[in-house]
Scaffold this motif. Structure first.
Motif, PDB file in Angstrom:
ATOM      1  N   LEU A 117     -68.994  35.692  27.592  1.00 40.45           N
ATOM      2  CA  LEU A 117     -68.448  34.838  28.655  1.00 40.45           C
ATOM      3  C   LEU A 117     -69.074  33.448  28.631  1.00 40.45           C
ATOM      4  N   LEU A 136     -64.916  32.336  31.560  1.00 42.51           N
ATOM      5  CA  LEU A 136     -64.307  33.374  32.401  1.00 42.51           C
ATOM      6  C   LEU A 136     -62.842  33.039  32.604  1.00 42.51           C
ATOM      7  N   THR A 165     -67.666  30.908  35.593  1.00 42.01           N
ATOM      8  CA  THR A 165     -68.253  31.577  34.433  1.00 42.01           C
ATOM      9  C   THR A 165     -69.729  31.835  34.678  1.00 42.01           C
TER      10      THR A 165
END
Length: 134
Positions: free
Chosen positions: A26, A31, A116
């Motif tokens: 990630l 994200l 994220t």
């Protein structure tokens, strides 16, 4: 396109290692909210799925199989452990089936304003807690 060969030693073999690997994925890819990856049907994007931004559940799957759509027993275990740690709208998961647990984790990740950095921090914290518990 198939990912490069990975040594079996490089594959995560514990839930905390899966959390850490997913956090790295990630951090590198970003994200994605609303689905596993953007343009799931490849109508507009030709980048391999494992290089696209992805949901937390997709990152957990990708950490164990190199494919954000392909589950493994270890990724399913990690999803279950994480789901039981999370609250969405003040509640835990409603049911214990894997699809319900995935939906719960992605519900947390899909919350408005979720970044994220939030997802990476969650996975790193979960890794630390699960290492201590083990």
């Amino acid at each position: 396109m198939t990912p490069l060969h990975r040594s079996p030693l490089a594959q995560p073999s514990t839930v905390p290692a899966v959390f850490r690997a997913a956090a790295r994925i990630l951090a590198a890819n970003g994200l994605y909210q609303g689905d596993f990856v953007p343009d799931m049907a490849d109508r507009e994007i030709c980048v391999p799925h494992f290089l696209r931004p992805m949901s937390i559940v997709a990152a957990l799957k990708c950490a164990t199989t190199n494919d954000p759509h392909l589950p493994s027993l270890l990724s399913d275990e990690a999803i279950g452990v994480l789901a039981l740690r999370l609250e969405v709208d003040g509640e835990g998961p409603m049911f214990g089936g894997i699809f319900d647990l995935e939906a719960h984790v992605d519900g947390w990740g899909d919350a408005e304003g979720r970044t994220t950095e939030d997802a990476v921090a969650l996975l790193e914290a979960a890794a630390g807690v699960n290492e201590v518990a083990a």
